[in-house]
Design a protein around this motif. Sequence first.
Motif, PDB file in Angstrom:
ATOM      1  N   ILE A  78      49.561  10.068   7.009  1.00  0.00           N
ATOM      2  CA  ILE A  78      48.952  10.423   8.296  1.00  0.00           C
ATOM      3  C   ILE A  78      47.466  10.089   8.281  1.00  0.00           C
ATOM      4  O   ILE A  78      46.931   9.495   9.227  1.00  0.00           O
ATOM      5  CB  ILE A  78      49.185  11.912   8.618  1.00  0.00           C
ATOM      6  N   ARG A  79      46.787  10.468   7.194  1.00  0.00           N
ATOM      7  CA  ARG A  79      45.354  10.158   7.093  1.00  0.00           C
ATOM      8  C   ARG A  79      45.130   8.643   7.092  1.00  0.00           C
ATOM      9  O   ARG A  79      44.199   8.131   7.723  1.00  0.00           O
ATOM     10  CB  ARG A  79      44.774  10.777   5.822  1.00  0.00           C
ATOM     11  N   THR A  82      45.862   7.182  10.584  1.00  0.00           N
ATOM     12  CA  THR A  82      44.792   7.577  11.504  1.00  0.00           C
ATOM     13  C   THR A  82      43.534   6.744  11.268  1.00  0.00           C
ATOM     14  O   THR A  82      42.868   6.309  12.220  1.00  0.00           O
ATOM     15  CB  THR A  82      44.470   9.075  11.342  1.00  0.00           C
ATOM     16  N   SER A  85      44.059   3.337  12.715  1.00  0.00           N
ATOM     17  CA  SER A  85      43.957   3.325  14.181  1.00  0.00           C
ATOM     18  C   SER A  85      42.504   3.338  14.630  1.00  0.00           C
ATOM     19  O   SER A  85      42.136   2.683  15.619  1.00  0.00           O
ATOM     20  CB  SER A  85      44.714   4.526  14.771  1.00  0.00           C
ATOM     21  N   GLN A  86      41.661   4.064  13.910  1.00  0.00           N
ATOM     22  CA  GLN A  86      40.237   4.099  14.262  1.00  0.00           C
ATOM     23  C   GLN A  86      39.585   2.746  14.035  1.00  0.00           C
ATOM     24  O   GLN A  86      38.780   2.285  14.856  1.00  0.00           O
ATOM     25  CB  GLN A  86      39.542   5.186  13.443  1.00  0.00           C
ATOM     26  N   GLY A 224      53.586   5.622  13.479  1.00  0.00           N
ATOM     27  CA  GLY A 224      52.136   5.451  13.478  1.00  0.00           C
ATOM     28  C   GLY A 224      51.728   4.009  13.711  1.00  0.00           C
ATOM     29  O   GLY A 224      50.795   3.732  14.483  1.00  0.00           O
ATOM     30  N   PRO A 234      43.788   7.710  18.356  1.00  0.00           N
ATOM     31  CA  PRO A 234      44.070   8.183  16.992  1.00  0.00           C
ATOM     32  C   PRO A 234      44.565   9.621  16.926  1.00  0.00           C
ATOM     33  O   PRO A 234      45.407   9.959  16.094  1.00  0.00           O
ATOM     34  CB  PRO A 234      42.717   8.032  16.288  1.00  0.00           C
ATOM     35  N   ARG A 235      44.048  10.472  17.807  1.00  0.00           N
ATOM     36  CA  ARG A 235      44.497  11.869  17.805  1.00  0.00           C
ATOM     37  C   ARG A 235      45.963  11.975  18.237  1.00  0.00           C
ATOM     38  O   ARG A 235      46.717  12.808  17.726  1.00  0.00           O
ATOM     39  CB  ARG A 235      43.606  12.710  18.724  1.00  0.00           C
ATOM     40  N   ILE A 237      48.212   9.617  17.821  1.00  0.00           N
ATOM     41  CA  ILE A 237      48.996   9.092  16.695  1.00  0.00           C
ATOM     42  C   ILE A 237      49.133  10.141  15.607  1.00  0.00           C
ATOM     43  O   ILE A 237      50.229  10.373  15.071  1.00  0.00           O
ATOM     44  CB  ILE A 237      48.324   7.819  16.141  1.00  0.00           C
ATOM     45  N   GLU A 238      48.043  10.796  15.277  1.00  0.00           N
ATOM     46  CA  GLU A 238      48.076  11.833  14.238  1.00  0.00           C
ATOM     47  C   GLU A 238      49.002  12.972  14.622  1.00  0.00           C
ATOM     48  O   GLU A 238      49.805  13.450  13.821  1.00  0.00           O
ATOM     49  CB  GLU A 238      46.657  12.362  13.999  1.00  0.00           C
ATOM     50  N   SER A 239      48.900  13.412  15.882  1.00  0.00           N
ATOM     51  CA  SER A 239      49.732  14.521  16.351  1.00  0.00           C
ATOM     52  C   SER A 239      51.209  14.160  16.317  1.00  0.00           C
ATOM     53  O   SER A 239      52.052  14.963  15.909  1.00  0.00           O
ATOM     54  CB  SER A 239      49.312  14.908  17.770  1.00  0.00           C
ATOM     55  N   GLN A 242      52.450  14.092  12.726  1.00  0.00           N
ATOM     56  CA  GLN A 242      52.571  15.439  12.161  1.00  0.00           C
ATOM     57  C   GLN A 242      53.868  16.124  12.564  1.00  0.00           C
ATOM     58  O   GLN A 242      54.345  17.033  11.879  1.00  0.00           O
ATOM     59  CB  GLN A 242      51.384  16.283  12.577  1.00  0.00           C
TER      60      GLN A 242
END
Length: 246
Positions: A78-79, A82, A85-86, A224, A234-235, A237-239, A242
Amino acid sequence: MDKISVVGLTLGISALIMGQVIEGGHIASLMQPTAFLIVVGGTLGAVMLQSPLKVFREGIRMTRWVFVPPPASHAALIRQATGWSQVARKEGLLALEAQIPRINDPFTRKGLQLLVDGVEPQRLREVLEVEIDAWAAQMRQGARIWEAAGGYAPTLGILGAVLGLIHVMENLTDPSKLGAGIAVAFVATVYGVGFANLVFLPMSKKLMAYVADGVSQREMLVDGLVGIANGDNPRIIESRMQGYMA
C-alpha cells in the motif's frame, strides 16, 4: 516462525502420548519402525504416483510455509503503490521506470512495467489477473498433494494392520512372534489416522490459506496499479487497497 503451527503439532502429538500413558500403556509400544515405513513410505509413494514431478516438487517446497510463512506485505504494498501514484501525478508514468530495477518480486515488477508502458487500465487488469489465476492454480496443486496424503494415509494404515495380522497368523505356533505382529497391526492404524489428521490434512488447509492470502495481496496490487493508470487520487488508491486488509 509460525508459533501456532509448532504449538499445535506439539500439542497433538503430546495428547496422543499422554493418553497412551494415562491408559497404562508404554510409549515404546508406539515406536514401530515397520508401521512407520509402511504408512509414510506408502503414502509418499501414492502421492508421487498421482502427481506430476513439477507439482510434487512444488508441494514439498511449500511445506516450509507451515512453520515459516511467506512474508505478508500488504501494508508495504500500500505504501509502495501510494508512493508510485504520487510520483505519477507529479512527473508522469514514465518517471516510475526508475523504480522497476529496485523491485525483486516478478509479479510486482511486471505490473509496474506494464503501467510504465502505458497499457490501458482494463487490459492491465486482464493481463495481471491471468497471471494471478495461473499462480494460484499452481500453488493450490502443490498444497493438494498433502490433502491427497491425508486421504491415502489411513488406508495405508489399514494395509499395515492387515500385513501385521498376516504375520501373526503365520506365526501362531511361535508365541514369541505374536506380540510384534499384533503391535505392528494396531500401531500402523494409529500412524495412518494420526498422520492424516494431525499432519497432512492440517498442512494442506494452512497452505491453502496462505495461497488465498497471496491471491488477495496480488489483487490488491492490481487494484492499486489500475488506479494509478486511471489517474486516481493517491488517497483514493490507498483507501481502496486498505479494503483488502479488512
